[in-house]
Design an enzyme around this catalytic site. Structure first.
Site, PDB file in Angstrom:
ATOM      1  N   GLU A 103       0.822  -1.198   0.000  1.00  0.00           N
ATOM      2  CA  GLU A 103       0.000   0.000   0.000  1.00  0.00           C
ATOM      3  C   GLU A 103       0.864   1.259   0.000  1.00  0.00           C
ATOM      4  OE1 GLU A 103      -2.820  -0.672   3.191  1.00  0.00           O
ATOM      5  OE2 GLU A 103      -4.130  -1.665   1.746  1.00  0.00           O
ATOM      6  N   CYS A 145       5.972  -6.980   7.192  1.00  0.00           N
ATOM      7  CA  CYS A 145       7.066  -6.519   8.054  1.00  0.00           C
ATOM      8  C   CYS A 145       7.413  -7.635   9.036  1.00  0.00           C
ATOM      9  CB  CYS A 145       6.673  -5.260   8.815  1.00  0.00           C
ATOM     10  SG  CYS A 145       8.056  -4.552   9.752  1.00  0.00           S
ATOM     11  N   CYS A 152       0.859  -2.572  15.772  1.00  0.00           N
ATOM     12  CA  CYS A 152       0.847  -2.224  14.340  1.00  0.00           C
ATOM     13  C   CYS A 152       0.159  -3.303  13.511  1.00  0.00           C
ATOM     14  CB  CYS A 152       2.289  -2.019  13.863  1.00  0.00           C
ATOM     15  SG  CYS A 152       2.429  -1.789  12.090  1.00  0.00           S
ATOM     16  N   GLY A 231       6.435  -2.047   6.181  1.00  0.00           N
ATOM     17  CA  GLY A 231       7.789  -2.580   6.203  1.00  0.00           C
ATOM     18  C   GLY A 231       8.776  -1.734   6.978  1.00  0.00           C
ATOM     19  N   SER A 261      11.536   6.490   8.312  1.00  0.00           N
ATOM     20  CA  SER A 261      11.249   6.123   9.694  1.00  0.00           C
ATOM     21  C   SER A 261      11.726   4.690   9.934  1.00  0.00           C
ATOM     22  CB  SER A 261       9.739   6.230   9.910  1.00  0.00           C
ATOM     23  OG  SER A 261       9.388   5.706  11.161  1.00  0.00           O
ATOM     24  N   SER A 284      11.376   5.569  15.555  1.00  0.00           N
ATOM     25  CA  SER A 284      10.133   5.237  16.267  1.00  0.00           C
ATOM     26  C   SER A 284      10.501   4.818  17.688  1.00  0.00           C
ATOM     27  CB  SER A 284       9.401   4.106  15.542  1.00  0.00           C
ATOM     28  OG  SER A 284       9.035   4.534  14.261  1.00  0.00           O
ATOM     29  N   LEU A 285      10.592   5.799  18.557  1.00  0.00           N
ATOM     30  CA  LEU A 285      11.022   5.539  19.929  1.00  0.00           C
ATOM     31  C   LEU A 285       9.904   4.825  20.702  1.00  0.00           C
ATOM     32  CD1 LEU A 285      13.256   6.000  22.029  1.00  0.00           C
ATOM     33  CD2 LEU A 285      12.187   8.198  22.576  1.00  0.00           C
ATOM     34  N   ASN A 360      -3.557   4.571  16.296  1.00  0.00           N
ATOM     35  CA  ASN A 360      -4.693   4.284  15.411  1.00  0.00           C
ATOM     36  C   ASN A 360      -5.131   2.849  15.633  1.00  0.00           C
ATOM     37  OD1 ASN A 360      -4.769   6.793  13.915  1.00  0.00           O
ATOM     38  ND2 ASN A 360      -2.824   6.158  13.027  1.00  0.00           N
ATOM     39  N   CYS A 403      -1.103   5.776  10.032  1.00  0.00           N
ATOM     40  CA  CYS A 403       0.087   5.057  10.502  1.00  0.00           C
ATOM     41  C   CYS A 403      -0.292   3.725  11.115  1.00  0.00           C
ATOM     42  CB  CYS A 403       0.779   5.845  11.602  1.00  0.00           C
ATOM     43  SG  CYS A 403       1.543   7.322  11.055  1.00  0.00           S
TER      44      CYS A 403
HETATM   45  N1  SAH Z   1       8.730   0.381  10.073  1.00  0.00           N
HETATM   46  C1  SAH Z   1       9.010   1.750  10.220  1.00  0.00           C
HETATM   47  C2  SAH Z   1       8.190   2.636   9.311  1.00  0.00           C
HETATM   48  C3  SAH Z   1       6.738   2.245   9.140  1.00  0.00           C
HETATM   49  S1  SAH Z   1       5.717   2.439  10.560  1.00  0.00           S
HETATM   50  C4  SAH Z   1       8.847   2.180  11.682  1.00  0.00           C
HETATM   51  O1  SAH Z   1       8.319   1.413  12.455  1.00  0.00           O
HETATM   52  O2  SAH Z   1       9.295   3.263  12.000  1.00  0.00           O
HETATM   53  C5  SAH Z   1       5.551   4.217  10.613  1.00  0.00           C
HETATM   54  C6  SAH Z   1       5.155   4.785  11.978  1.00  0.00           C
HETATM   55  O3  SAH Z   1       3.847   4.337  12.333  1.00  0.00           O
HETATM   56  C7  SAH Z   1       6.065   4.334  13.111  1.00  0.00           C
HETATM   57  O4  SAH Z   1       6.465   5.453  13.875  1.00  0.00           O
HETATM   58  C8  SAH Z   1       5.186   3.426  13.950  1.00  0.00           C
HETATM   59  O5  SAH Z   1       5.575   3.448  15.313  1.00  0.00           O
HETATM   60  C9  SAH Z   1       3.827   4.038  13.710  1.00  0.00           C
HETATM   61  N2  SAH Z   1       2.701   3.144  13.962  1.00  0.00           N
HETATM   62  C10 SAH Z   1       2.630   1.829  13.758  1.00  0.00           C
HETATM   63  N3  SAH Z   1       1.407   1.346  14.095  1.00  0.00           N
HETATM   64  C11 SAH Z   1       0.685   2.421  14.508  1.00  0.00           C
HETATM   65  C12 SAH Z   1      -0.659   2.591  14.950  1.00  0.00           C
HETATM   66  N4  SAH Z   1      -1.496   1.580  15.016  1.00  0.00           N
HETATM   67  N5  SAH Z   1      -1.060   3.838  15.284  1.00  0.00           N
HETATM   68  C13 SAH Z   1      -0.225   4.891  15.175  1.00  0.00           C
HETATM   69  N6  SAH Z   1       1.040   4.799  14.739  1.00  0.00           N
HETATM   70  C14 SAH Z   1       1.499   3.567  14.422  1.00  0.00           C
HETATM   71 FE1  SF4 Z   2       7.056  -2.960  11.087  1.00  0.00          FE
HETATM   72 FE2  SF4 Z   2       7.073  -0.325  11.603  1.00  0.00          FE
HETATM   73 FE3  SF4 Z   2       4.824  -1.791  11.945  1.00  0.00          FE
HETATM   74 FE4  SF4 Z   2       6.878  -2.104  13.619  1.00  0.00          FE
HETATM   75  S1  SF4 Z   2       5.643  -0.228  13.331  1.00  0.00           S
HETATM   76  S2  SF4 Z   2       5.688  -3.765  12.670  1.00  0.00           S
HETATM   77  S3  SF4 Z   2       8.604  -1.856  12.233  1.00  0.00           S
HETATM   78  S4  SF4 Z   2       5.870  -1.392  10.013  1.00  0.00           S
END
Ligand code: SAH
Ligand code: SF4
Length: 433
Positions: A103, A145, A152, A231, A261, A284-285, A360, A403
């Site tokens: 996507e 991923c 996530c 990913g 990110s 992504s801390l 989310n 996200c």
């Molecule tokens: N894999 C990478 C980039 C994709 S995720 C990463 O993890 O950084 C992009 C961002 O979305 C990250 O900061 C992650 O922490 C955030 N994210 C993942 N699931 C989420 C959710 N359900 N609600 C809000 N942010 C989320």
């Molecule tokens: Fe993968 Fe980023 Fe989702 Fe974590 S937040 S599972 S690293 S896509």
């Protein structure tokens, strides 16, 4: 680069998209062509964003046929499904040559709000004007991923495969074409690609939209890219960085408008620090100490917060560059005042900014959203200590484009396509931030 030397592989089409100028030069040499033909093909693939070889009218028809009979295709991903949010966000299901899908999200930022990477509109070097559109494309780097962050939705897919450089860059060209985006002149504008010697220069061929009026309303777009789709880009590092170079040098999007990110792959962050062409970094801390982070991001057991922060400190920041820390707020887990104070202690002295993301929801994920008071108080604590802190506006939640909501809809039998999303799902997706 793959060559044509193995007869067993002759029938497997090879994608031109993703190849560098030297790669294309080798192919052209194999077809007894001069290097300028490779530059023409490079321009056609990246600046003009053609999707079929027939469109490369600058090459003679018999040369186009030879390229095709040598087993090459352009390899542009196809948009096979589109969902449009009430906020204008569009989510595309992109299909690759082997049928795999990812996507990609388009976020029009025409309302003077924040940029797609969460920083305020006012931090752009050039402000948006009425003749200017500013939009953000969120790009995927892998099919699924492997990282398994518990909050996530993408994690539920597991990892199916890496995307190639062409498949990563091709998401961008497909979306730009869909919106008839005119990136401005290939040379001599603020959007100009860097001249690093690998560019397609001097072919005399105008970039898409420069030699003719741009399609659509004729405005020039300011495009931001965020590598925050499906990913973990740093677990597909070589292809990701190759895509970045092609997007900068070929397509013409400056690296200063790109943000990647990562969930925190320490060796890749260190490699990234020494790249000459690189996007800005967002880490992504998501937690203020290792035990909370481990409980929501098991990868913390491999590289802990201190190791990640040390690696981030090695990045030589450019003028006007900040490292972004993303922090998904999960109700009752990481959103308390003590967590905000711990975060500040961790990042002491770093030129950083914070993006707070209200979690989310997704089906079957058992977290809750933080209360609006907890979000406001977290932000206030960070700002009071001098940390620029923004609350990321959720985009496209109603179509599962926000996200952490990206997954492949078409081949997921449990989930109806967006047009058929049930009211129950819409209710979950539109819970207020
Ligand atoms: N894999 C990478 C980039 C994709 S995720 C990463 O993890 O950084 C992009 C961002 O979305 C990250 O900061 C992650 O922490 C955030 N994210 C993942 N699931 C989420 C959710 N359900 N609600 C809000 N942010 C989320
Ligand atoms: Fe993968 Fe980023 Fe989702 Fe974590 S937040 S599972 S690293 S896509």
């Amino acid at each position: 680069m793959e060559t044509n030397s193995n007869p067993a592989r002759l029938n497997v089409p090879k994608s031109l998209l993703g190849m560098s100028l030297p790669d294309l030069t080798t192919i052209m040499a194999g077809l007894a062509q001069k290097p300028y033909r490779a530059r023409q093909l490079f321009e056609a693939l990246y600046r003009q964003r053609i999707s079929t070889l027939e469109e490369v009218s600058v090459l003679p028809a018999d040369l186009r046929r030879s390229i095709a009979s040598a087993g090459y295709i352009t390899g542009t991903p196809q948009i096979v499904q589109t969902a449009r949010s009430i906020d204008g966000t569009e989510r595309y299901l992109m299909q690759m040559a082997d049928g795999e899908t990812v996507e990609t999200v388009w976020m029009p930022d025409g309302d003077g709000g924040e940029r797609g990477d969460g920083s305020p509109a006012g931090s752009e070097e050039e402000e948006a004007t009425p003749s200017f559109r500013r939009s953000t494309i969120c790009v995927s780097s892998q099919v699924g991923c492997a990282v398994n962050c518990h909050f996530c939705l993408t994690a539920r897919l597991g990892i199916r495969r890496n995307l190639s450089a062409g498949e990563i860059a091709g998401q961008v060209t497909a979306v730009l074409n869909r919106h008839n985006v005119n990136l401005g002149s290939a040379r001599g504008t603020g959007n100009t690609a860097r001249g690093t010697g690998n560019t397609a220069r001097g072919t005399g061929k105008a970039a898409r939209g420069t030699g003719k009026a741009a399609r659509g309303n004729g405005t020039t777009a300011r495009i931001n890219l965020v590598f925050m789709g499906m990913g973990e880009p740093f677990l597909n590092y070589a292809a990701f960085m190759q895509a970045v170079r092609l997007l900068v040098e070929g397509v013409g999007i400056p690296e200063s408008r790109m943000t990647v990110s990562t969930s925190g792959i320490e060796p890749a962050i260190r490699a990234f620090a020494s790249e000459t062409i690189r996007p800005k970094l967002a880490l992504s801390l998501n937690a203020s100490n290792d035990s909370v982070r481990e409980s929501i991001m098991p990868i913390t057991r491999k590289w802990n917060i201190a190791q990640l922060v040390d690696a981030v400190r090695t990045i030589p920041l450019r003028t006007r560059e900040w490292v972004t820390f993303e922090y998904v707020l999960l109700g009752g887990i990481n959103d308390q005042p003590v967590h905000a104070r711990e975060v500040l202690a961790l990042l002491n002295g770093m030129r950083a900014k914070f993006n707070l993301i209200v979690w989310n929801p997704g089906p079957g994920i058992a977290y809750t959203q933080p209360s609006p008071e907890a979000v406001a108080s977290f932000q206030k604590t960070l700002i009071a200590a001098g940390m620029p802190t923004y609350i990321r506006r959720p985009r496209g939640r109603d179509i599962y484009a926000a996200c952490g909501q990206l997954k492949r809809t078409l081949d997921d039998s449990q989930t109806p396509p967006p047009s058929l999303v049930s009211p129950a799902l819409i209710a979950i997706g539109t819970l207020s931030a």
